[in-house]
Enzyme design. Structure first.
Site, mmCIF file in Angstrom:
data_model
loop_
_atom_site.group_PDB
_atom_site.id
_atom_site.type_symbol
_atom_site.label_atom_id
_atom_site.label_comp_id
_atom_site.label_asym_id
_atom_site.label_seq_id
_atom_site.Cartn_x
_atom_site.Cartn_y
_atom_site.Cartn_z
ATOM 1 N N LYS A 204 -4.000 -21.097 5.036
ATOM 2 C CA LYS A 204 -2.881 -20.121 4.712
ATOM 3 C C LYS A 204 -1.676 -20.332 5.797
ATOM 4 C CE LYS A 204 -2.378 -15.063 3.577
ATOM 5 N NZ LYS A 204 -3.048 -14.023 3.708
ATOM 6 N N SER A 280 -2.114 -11.449 -0.302
ATOM 7 C CA SER A 280 -1.290 -12.342 0.115
ATOM 8 C C SER A 280 -1.628 -13.705 -0.003
ATOM 9 C CB SER A 280 -0.675 -11.593 1.418
ATOM 10 O OG SER A 280 -1.693 -11.887 2.325
ATOM 11 N N SER A 304 -6.349 -9.312 0.766
ATOM 12 C CA SER A 304 -5.508 -10.465 0.774
ATOM 13 C C SER A 304 -6.345 -11.779 0.384
ATOM 14 C CB SER A 304 -4.775 -10.719 1.910
ATOM 15 O OG SER A 304 -3.833 -9.753 2.162
#
Length: 607
Positions: A204, A280, A304
């Site tokens: 990420k 996210s 997330s």
């Protein structure tokens, strides 16, 4: 302002009087020009603070934080009493070599049968597991370099699509080839570093993976925050031979639950490209669900990792706060966020988790973590341990979903667990869920604002997306007293949950209150704000973040439109082994129904 409210001490609350009440979030759903105009108004002096104040009043935020006397002392970080040792586990040495931890994790897994890789499996669709790649490499059927070329070809093809739907924000084909060539050489020499050697992973964009920049989904963060080395978790995986394909797309600064990102393009759900992945950690979940990578790393401060894992039909683990070292991530000093693995199967999550686990030196002193361990899934005693588990379910909350398909499918999975293993279902009550949501928003919002304030003061605020700016306007309205009150609520909520964990081993919920929402066309260019969707996506995930508990999302089926549904298992502090064991059992019971995503790439056996 209304009359002062005085809360009864948590240990005196009569749970028999607690009634679950749905608490909808009051805020407009805005996209496009209207959204852009709204943000400018909210950021304006006088009228902006007035609008935020009205929205907070509608949602009873100030009533709770400023007009309520909370008798508990504040808890600024999760604090736990000593925990009992889990049954049927294998201890893992967090101070040892990552390669050795992965080897220990391998001993916990059931016997590997290469029949599926060789095409002799009756299952209609299954993801290739890490052990499938290892078998293919060791048997010389394929090399890491061959797989790398397949992945590079797909990523370059996707990068030319219109509109932009990128899985990765940062990608270097030559860097991938170089890593794959080194891994191929190790296999040819008969010296792979571990079972993870040659395994492709995405990271990420808020976790450092040198030499890639960490932009956090923004257009500018890499200019003021240079990356000179790997994050601790990435370094541990690199020692095991993992090949990093690049930095995965995400909701800007992690401040959203959909994965919408106008800066680089919004990652689409592999099961339905007109729908969100969830956020996210949108790119990490999508790149795993699409088959391009065996695993990925995400961060989880408000669901997330778990939200996109649920919406994309993969497995996402949120560890106990402090179990993994956050050093080298953008949000490495908060009290709600962790770095966690996403993979297509529970066993792959276990292998990645084993490599990356290990508390930071500071957290070993302050949190006093229990020694890490993994469930021994290869033991004949595994079924007996499963049969002894007590699962806690707060039915009114469990059923508060957008569509009953979600709760029904999760209920079916729990019924199968009870029937197959004898797991006991126990009805529980969790008080003050609305208060928990508010305490989490104040906590994570204040921590995000603290990290961004210097850059905003330096003129970077206008470069943020409109939904990030909307969130920051809300976060700026919180003061020190609000933060203090939120931490007092944190202690109350910790008391309630630790009392519940005296009666049950795991709390069970759907992961999200809805399946993947549609992407409004007007949201692609400017983003959107939709607190109703946010409320459904975050309904069940907040406790694990605010209170630091381990939790996992495991796919258990689909709705009538073919969209994945995830079951969430929340464990005791440091109880990763228990939820991994239960998740594996749920996966075995529900895994036969897994469907091939619309966007799926077989990079291991590509012709």
């Amino acid at each position: 302002m209304g009359k002062k409210r005085v809360m009864v001490p948590a240990d005196e609350v009569d749970l028999s009087t607690v009634k679950y009440g749905e608490e909808p979030l009051h805020a407009p759903h805005l996209t496009g020009f209207v959204f852009r105009l709204f943000v400018r108004i909210v950021e304006a002096p006088l009228i902006g603070p007035w609008i935020i104040s009205r929205m907070k009043k509608q949602n009873k935020v100030d009533e709770l934080l400023r007009n309520t006397v909370i008798p508990e002392e504040p808890m600024f970080k999760p604090e736990y009493p000593p925990q009992e040792m889990e049954r049927g586990v294998v201890d893992i040495d967090e101070d040892g070599r990552p390669e050795d931890r992965v080897e220990s994790a391998l001993t916990c897994l059931p016997h590997y049968d290469p029949a599926a890789f060789l095409g002799n499996s009756s299952t209609s669709f299954r993801y290739w597991k890490i052990r499938d790649y290892a078998y293919a490499y060791r048997s010389r059927n394929v090399t890491p370099s061959m797989v790398a070329e397949n992945i590079i070809s797909v990523i370059e093809e996707i990068s030319g699509e219109k509109p932009r739907t990128p899985l990765l924000i940062s990608f270097d084909a030559e860097g991938v080839r170089k890593q794959a060539a080194a891994s191929t050489q190790r296999f040819e020499s008969g010296n792979p570093l571990s079972i993870l050697d040659g395994i492709f992973m995405a990271i990420k964009d808020d976790i450092d993976c040198y030499p890639h920049p960490s932009k956090g989904g923004t257009t500018w963060l890499h200019e003021v925050r240079l990356v000179n080395e790997d994050a601790v978790s990435v370094a541990r995986l690199r020692r095991c031979g993992v090949i990093f394909v690049g930095k995965a797309n995400m909701h800007e600064m992690g401040m959203g639950t959909t994965g919408n990102n106008p800066n680089y393009g919004t990652t689409r759900n592999p099961h339905a490209p007109e729908r969100y992945t969830g956020g996210s950690s949108s790119g990490p979940a999508a790149i795993v669900a699409s088959g391009l990578c065996s695993a990925a790393l995400g961060t989880d401060g408000g669901g997330s990792v778990r939200i996109p894992s649920s919406l994309c039909g993969v497995v996402g683990l949120k560890t106990t706060y402090g179990r993994t070292d956050m050093n080298g991530s953008i949000c490495d000093s908060g009290t709600v966020e962790i770095i966690g693995p996403i993979a297509s199967t529970v066993e792959d999550v276990m292998l990645v988790y084993a490599a990356m686990l290990g508390s930071s030196p500071a957290n070993k002193i302050s949190l006093k973590p229990s020694p890490p361990c993994l469930p021994n899934l290869s033991s004949y005693d595994d079924s007996n341990v499963l049969g002894s588990l007590r699962l806690g379910k707060y039915t009114p909350w469990f059923n508060d979903v957008h569509s009953t398909e979600v709760s029904d499918k999760c209920e079916d999975a729990l019924n199968q667990l009870s029937k197959a293993y004898g797991c006991e279902m126990i009805e529980i009550t969790i008080p003050e869920l609305h208060e928990m949501r508010t305490a989490h928003v104040v906590s994570i919002g204040s921590e995000c604002l603290c990290g961004l304030n210097p850059h905003c003061e330096d003129g970077k605020a206008k470069k943020l997306t409109y939904d990030t700016r909307t969130n920051l306007a809300l976060f700026r309205s919180f003061n020190a007293a609000d933060y203090f009150a939120a931490q007092c609520l944190r202690r109350r909520l910790m008391y309630y949950h630790m009392e519940i964990f005296k009666k049950v081993d795991v709390i069970v919920t759907p992961t999200t209150g809805m399946t993947a929402p549609r992407i409004p066309p007007g949201a692609l260019k400017s983003g959107e704000t939709d607190l109703e969707v946010t409320g459904y996506l975050m309904r069940f995930v907040v406790a694990a973040n605010l209170l630091g508990f381990p939790a996992i999302s495991v796919p258990v089926g689909y709705d009538k439109e073919g969209l994945p549904i995830g079951l969430q298992l929340i464990g005791r502090p440091w109880g990763e082994a228990t939820i991994l064991r239960l998740a594996s059992a749920a996966e075995n019971l529900c895994g036969e129904s897994r469907r091939r995503p619309m966007s799926y790439y077989d990079v291991l056996k590509a012709k």
